[in-house]
Design an enzyme around this catalytic site. Structure first.
Site, PDB file in Angstrom:
ATOM      1  N   HIS A  86      -5.925   1.240  -4.274  1.00 19.75           N
ATOM      2  CA  HIS A  86      -4.878   0.801  -3.503  1.00 19.75           C
ATOM      3  C   HIS A  86      -4.413  -0.467  -3.649  1.00 19.75           C
ATOM      4  O   HIS A  86      -5.147  -1.342  -4.753  1.00 19.75           O
ATOM      5  CB  HIS A  86      -5.736   0.753  -1.989  1.00 19.75           C
TER       6      HIS A  86
ATOM      7  N   HIS B  21      -2.891   1.201   6.950  1.00 18.79           N
ATOM      8  CA  HIS B  21      -3.226   1.326   5.517  1.00 18.79           C
ATOM      9  C   HIS B  21      -3.111   2.658   4.833  1.00 18.79           C
ATOM     10  O   HIS B  21      -3.751   3.318   5.588  1.00 18.79           O
ATOM     11  CB  HIS B  21      -4.339   0.268   5.090  1.00 18.79           C
TER      12      HIS B  21
ATOM     13  N   CYS C 215       0.719  -1.376   0.045  1.00 18.68           N
ATOM     14  CA  CYS C 215       0.011   0.025   0.010  1.00 18.68           C
ATOM     15  C   CYS C 215       0.693   1.338  -0.017  1.00 18.68           C
ATOM     16  O   CYS C 215       0.659   2.203  -0.873  1.00 18.68           O
ATOM     17  CB  CYS C 215      -0.877   0.018   1.056  1.00 18.68           C
TER      18      CYS C 215
END
Length: 313
Positions: A289, A277, A230
């Site tokens: 993402h 994240h 990420c």
């Protein structure tokens, strides 16, 4: 000696379970759904575990056999020496007990087959008890030598053959698993075609970069060019716009200015799950993402998980 014969018999009589009994051909998987193929994979894994455990048992037997071979090889020189000494003692005993023409008879007796030698020992009845015991000990040593030599040859001849069969069967098992996994991958890809994300028509270099990575694999710790995690994706996207970010979500939080949800613009970052994240906002309530190792870089709703806040580099 009992252990020797037990292992030798086990090795020589080893009946390996044919791998073909558990094989599953790819033709059987054709036209099946990925769930059906996965069920077949699970079932075959259960069957194959039993076969592999059987192979493991054979390996244990062969390990015992190999240890025994080493033991026999270590003892053979001494036994061979004892056998030669026994022959010399036999000749000495006979020559002491008999003279003249009788000695020719003794030579004839000794020259016969050792297997029926006991029958001919009647001709040597005048040997003393001590001499007779020495003779029997010598014959026992020779018999042990010959028995161990035969066992050694049998074990050596069979060990390589059985090991080769085991390796061949295990290779077949591995090939079967590979084939089933290929079938599953093909079926899953057919059932779950990669979405048509369309083309990006905006003017954000960050979002344009992220669009180009759609469908790339997630790999922990990766930062491109074809694999991302990420923070590696957000680092790469902002790097394409000339902005340097660290490859870490918490550090990127510190490297960005706090903004509100209403202030979001394409390219801004959204942080999730206690800074576990991070994603790129692309507009219209959506993000790009790299979620996790079970999927790929993709577009998702911005509220896909608990949001910590928003940042702009």
């Amino acid at each position: 000696m009992v252990r020797t014969r037990r292992i030798a018999a086990a090795v020589l009589a080893a009946a390996l379970v044919p791998a073909t009994a558990a094989l599953f051909t790819s033709s059987q998987a054709s036209a099946q759904t990925s769930e059906e193929i996965q069920a077949e994979i699970d079932a075959r894994h259960a069957d194959l575990e039993k076969v592999i455990e059987d192979y493991n048992a054979k390996r244990e037997e062969l390990d015992d056999a190999n240890a025994l071979i080493a033991e026999i090889q270590e003892q053979l020189p001494a036994l061979e020496t004892a056998g030669l000494a026994a022959q010399d003692r036999m000749a000495e005993i006979a020559s002491t007990a008999y003279t003249g023409g009788d000695f020719a008879m003794v030579n004839s007796v000794l020259a016969g087959d050792p297997s029926d030698f006991a029958d001919r020992l009647m001709y040597l009845s005048n040997l003393s008890d001590a001499e007779n015991q020495a003779l029997q000990d010598s014959l026992a040593q020779i018999e042990e030598l010959e028995t161990r030599q035969a066992e050694l040859e049998a074990l050596q001849e069979s060990a390589d053959e059985i090991l080769g069969e085991i390796e061949e069967q295990q290779q077949e098992i591995e090939d079967e698993i590979d084939s089933l996994e290929d079938e599953y991958a093909d079926a899953y890809a057919e059932e779950n075609p990669e979405p048509d994300w369309g083309d990006y028509s905006g003017d954000s270099a960050v979002v344009a970069f992220a669009y180009d990575q759609l469908g790339d694999d997630y790999v922990y710790g990766a930062s491109g060019p074809d694999e991302w995690d990420c923070s590696g994706l957000t680092q790469g996207a902002w790097g394409a716009a000339g902005v340097s970010l660290s490859h870490n979500t918490a550090m990127q939080w510190d490297e960005t200015a706090r903004i509100s949800r209403d202030e979001l613009q394409p390219g801004d970052l959204i942080f999730y799950n206690d800074l576990g994240h991070v994603a790129i906002y692309i507009g219209d309530g959506q993000i790009i993402h790299a979620p996790n190792s079970t999927t790929v870089v993709k577009i998702a709703d911005m509220d896909v998980m608990s949001i910590d806040g928003y940042g702009r580099p």
